[in-house]
Design a protein around this motif. Structure first.
Motif, PDB file in Angstrom:
ATOM      1  N   GLU A 145       2.339   5.910  -7.478  1.00 55.54           N
ATOM      2  CA  GLU A 145       1.213   6.636  -8.088  1.00 55.54           C
ATOM      3  C   GLU A 145       1.407   8.149  -7.944  1.00 55.54           C
ATOM      4  N   ASN A 146       1.904   8.556  -6.776  1.00 53.73           N
ATOM      5  CA  ASN A 146       2.123   9.985  -6.520  1.00 53.73           C
ATOM      6  C   ASN A 146       3.198  10.566  -7.445  1.00 53.73           C
ATOM      7  N   PRO A 178       1.340   7.707   3.845  1.00 52.43           N
ATOM      8  CA  PRO A 178       2.682   7.560   3.257  1.00 52.43           C
ATOM      9  C   PRO A 178       3.349   8.924   3.071  1.00 52.43           C
ATOM     10  N   PRO A 183      -4.612   6.438   0.745  1.00 53.30           N
ATOM     11  CA  PRO A 183      -4.793   5.480   1.826  1.00 53.30           C
ATOM     12  C   PRO A 183      -4.004   5.859   3.081  1.00 53.30           C
ATOM     13  N   ILE A 239       0.849  -1.206   0.000  1.00 49.91           N
ATOM     14  CA  ILE A 239       0.000   0.000   0.000  1.00 49.91           C
ATOM     15  C   ILE A 239       0.881   1.251   0.000  1.00 49.91           C
ATOM     16  N   ASN A 240       1.900   1.249   0.863  1.00 50.15           N
ATOM     17  CA  ASN A 240       2.808   2.400   0.920  1.00 50.15           C
ATOM     18  C   ASN A 240       3.505   2.623  -0.415  1.00 50.15           C
ATOM     19  N   ALA A 287       1.168   3.802  -3.312  1.00 49.22           N
ATOM     20  CA  ALA A 287       0.807   5.225  -3.192  1.00 49.22           C
ATOM     21  C   ALA A 287       1.982   6.103  -3.633  1.00 49.22           C
ATOM     22  N   ILE A 288       3.184   5.707  -3.264  1.00 56.00           N
ATOM     23  CA  ILE A 288       4.386   6.476  -3.620  1.00 56.00           C
ATOM     24  C   ILE A 288       4.569   6.513  -5.142  1.00 56.00           C
ATOM     25  N   GLY A 310       5.226  12.083   1.862  1.00 58.02           N
ATOM     26  CA  GLY A 310       5.567  12.655   0.564  1.00 58.02           C
ATOM     27  C   GLY A 310       4.536  12.507  -0.531  1.00 58.02           C
ATOM     28  N   VAL A 311       3.393  11.837  -0.276  1.00 55.44           N
ATOM     29  CA  VAL A 311       2.439  11.654  -1.380  1.00 55.44           C
ATOM     30  C   VAL A 311       1.532  12.882  -1.508  1.00 55.44           C
ATOM     31  N   SER A 312       2.180  13.999  -1.746  1.00 59.56           N
ATOM     32  CA  SER A 312       1.521  15.294  -1.728  1.00 59.56           C
ATOM     33  C   SER A 312       0.455  15.466  -2.807  1.00 59.56           C
ATOM     34  N   VAL A 313       0.734  14.959  -3.998  1.00 59.70           N
ATOM     35  CA  VAL A 313      -0.203  15.195  -5.106  1.00 59.70           C
ATOM     36  C   VAL A 313      -1.487  14.382  -4.910  1.00 59.70           C
ATOM     37  N   LEU A 314      -1.339  13.143  -4.439  1.00 57.00           N
ATOM     38  CA  LEU A 314      -2.531  12.321  -4.162  1.00 57.00           C
ATOM     39  C   LEU A 314      -3.378  12.982  -3.075  1.00 57.00           C
ATOM     40  N   ILE A 364      -2.941   4.018   6.949  1.00 60.50           N
ATOM     41  CA  ILE A 364      -2.885   2.707   7.610  1.00 60.50           C
ATOM     42  C   ILE A 364      -2.988   2.936   9.116  1.00 60.50           C
ATOM     43  N   ARG A 401      -5.291  15.982  -4.377  1.00 64.43           N
ATOM     44  CA  ARG A 401      -6.462  15.594  -5.181  1.00 64.43           C
ATOM     45  C   ARG A 401      -7.702  15.363  -4.333  1.00 64.43           C
ATOM     46  N   VAL A 422       6.321  17.014  -5.989  1.00 64.62           N
ATOM     47  CA  VAL A 422       6.175  15.616  -5.570  1.00 64.62           C
ATOM     48  C   VAL A 422       5.807  15.557  -4.093  1.00 64.62           C
ATOM     49  N   ALA A 469       1.570  11.177 -10.716  1.00 61.49           N
ATOM     50  CA  ALA A 469       0.609  12.286 -10.603  1.00 61.49           C
ATOM     51  C   ALA A 469       1.329  13.636 -10.597  1.00 61.49           C
ATOM     52  N   ALA A 470       2.477  13.713  -9.906  1.00 56.90           N
ATOM     53  CA  ALA A 470       3.227  14.970  -9.828  1.00 56.90           C
ATOM     54  C   ALA A 470       3.714  15.378 -11.210  1.00 56.90           C
TER      55      ALA A 470
END
Lengths: 293, 198
Positions: free
Chosen positions: A51-52, B127, B165, A44-45, A48-49, B129-133, B167, B136, A63, A55-56
């Motif tokens: 995918e991010n 997580p 997500p 999951i971690n 997400a990383i 650093g997942v700034s863009v997600l 956790i 959104r 990022v 997306a950036a």
């Protein structure tokens, strides 16, 4: 456009490219790590990383919201026409990039806690200079986040401890860092030199592309051994468990005083944002890395 | 198990969570890191009320990048900061505010775990650093308080949809995933050191 203006534009562009793009070698290593992980939490971690990162790039957004402390490694050709003034041009470029991209202002006076608002300040941006032959200027830019800078460590070992002492210091540094530096990290290890030099070469070693092997076979083997050792801790992505705490370990070294064994360990978060460019004396410039479409 | 919650959330719902569950949040999210904790606790100790009621709410350890355009704020960068810095005061913060979710990265430790068990709260790991997600998931910026602390340090009130997500890393039954991972890593450390013949 004159040379000074070219240099400023080049730096602004380097900072923008780095803010929106994780270094491609790191992205590739993160994808590989995702394939290797078995636990749901680790997957999951890492998903997400990854995918991010996409997306950036698509949305042209930073990022990570921590857009870092601007750090430059310069190789100035002895015949490159601009020299002492480079510092002022870098400051101008950092101010402009902070406003135009925009970046989060991260330069704070440690006494008054006042934020300069533009990522510049006393001795900031951080600039490391090397004079080399030739008439061009090569710049490497690193946007270093606070989380992974806080876990950088220095060990002044007794030389009698030798290579095993170095390995133990690396392990100790990783156990102290734990979940804090946003793993998976890239680890730079600087051995020898002096207290400040080992930390500097450690950080620079961490910027070596992951797919570019260490030319020294002994160090290549040591890097592999340290990587396996670190990952067998089981800390995993984000310190929540898994197989990948580090994506790579890079070692560099310098000669040292007979009575000292300095070891610097520099961690860089998965959002490793760096760019490399070359400016020629006629004002033309190329962004050498990362390649962005 | 994947769970979707709407904030405000009840104690019963929070207590149904176990470490390892994956949670997505919708509703109102409030940001706060070092300076918000400091000022909020100062206010509450003096008996003053906060500009924003956090009871049954969610607090996000985050220093965002915000842009103002035509008098309206927009989120440009939005991700978790290292929660460990708030460890010395988080137990008191949860107790005094009645907040149910603390969201951040890098984990929190014994004192916070104890308070979460006693008061019915949970820590959600986002997580790093997942700034863009994260950006959104923001529907709108509802409000901002304490902007004098600076943009990253201010208390931003945001409406989010399916933020995640995340956790569950600390639940309200005394389990802490970070401490578990750390303990297992400590057990492995000796065998790693032995293999180096140290």
């Amino acid at each position: 456009m004159n040379l000074e203006e070219s240099l400023e534009s080049c730096v602004v562009r380097m900072m923008e490219v780095a803010a929106f793009n994780v270094s491609p070698d790191v992205t590739k290593a993160l994808r590989k790590a995702l394939d290797r992980e078995e636990s749901d939490v680790a997957k999951i971690n890492l998903s997400a990383i990854v995918e991010n990162i996409e997306a950036a790039k698509q949305e042209r957004k930073p990022v990570c919201q921590d857009t870092g402390t601007p750090t430059f490694f310069l190789k100035i050709g002895e015949d490159f026409p601009v020299k002492a003034k480079i510092h002022e041009i870098l400051r101008r470029a950092v101010r402009r990039a902070t406003k135009e991209i925009p970046l989060r202002p991260n330069a704070v006076n440690p006494w008054t806690l006042e934020n300069s608002g533009d990522n510049t300040g006393r001795m900031v941006p951080i600039v490391h200079v090397e004079i080399v032959e030739g008439n061009s200027l090569e710049l490497t830019y690193l946007a270093k986040g606070g989380g992974s800078e806080n876990t950088v460590q220095l060990f002044m070992l007794s030389p009698v401890l030798g290579v095993n002492g170095i390995k133990k210091a690396v392990l100790e540094a990783i156990y102290r860092a734990g979940p804090k530096p946003c793993p998976p990290v890239v680890v730079g290890v600087g051995v020898g030199g002096s207290s400040e030099l080992c930390l500097k070469i450690a950080k620079r070693a961490a910027l070596r592309p992951i797919d570019q092997p260490n030319p020294d076979e002994k160090l290549r083997n040591l890097e592999r051994e340290l990587l396996d050792m670190i990952n067998s801790s089981g800390f995993g992505p984000m310190g929540l468990g898994g197989r990948t705490y580090a994506l790579a370990v890079h070692v560099d070294w310098a000669h040292k005083h007979p009575a000292s064994l300095p070891v610097g360990i520099s961690t860089i978060c998965w959002a490793l944002r760096k760019s490399v460019a070359k400016v020629h004396s006629d004002g033309s410039f190329e962004i050498l890395a990362p390649e962005v479409v | 198990m994947e769970r979707h919650f709407r904030i405000p959330v009840s104690e019963e719902k929070v207590r149904s969570l176990r470490v390892g569950d994956v949670v997505y949040l919708s509703g109102v999210l409030v940001t706060g890191r070092d300076q918000v904790h400091r000022r909020a606790l100062q206010y509450l100790r003096e008996g003053k009320t906060l500009p924003m009621d956090l009871r049954d709410g969610a607090l996000y350890h985050c220093g965002p990048i915000m842009i103002e355009k035509g008098g309206e704020w927009r989120v440009y960068g939005f991700g978790p900061t290292t929660s460990a810095r708030m460890e010395p005061v988080e137990a008191e913060f949860i107790e005094r505010t009645g907040v149910r979710f603390i969201i951040g990265k890098g984990g929190m430790f014994e004192r916070t775990t104890e308070a979460m068990g006693r008061l019915g709260a949970a820590y959600l790991a986002h997580p790093g650093g997942v700034s863009v997600l994260a950006t959104r998931s923001v529907k709108r910026v509802k409000d901002v308080h304490w902007l004098d602390l600076g943009i990253p340090e201010a208390m931003w009130v945001l409406e989010v949809e399916d933020f995640g997500p995340t956790i569950v890393a600390i639940d309200s039954h005394g389990s802490n995933l970070y401490i578990d991972v750390m303990r297992k890593a400590e057990e492995r450390k000796n065998s790693i050191l032995r293999s180096l013949s140290i």
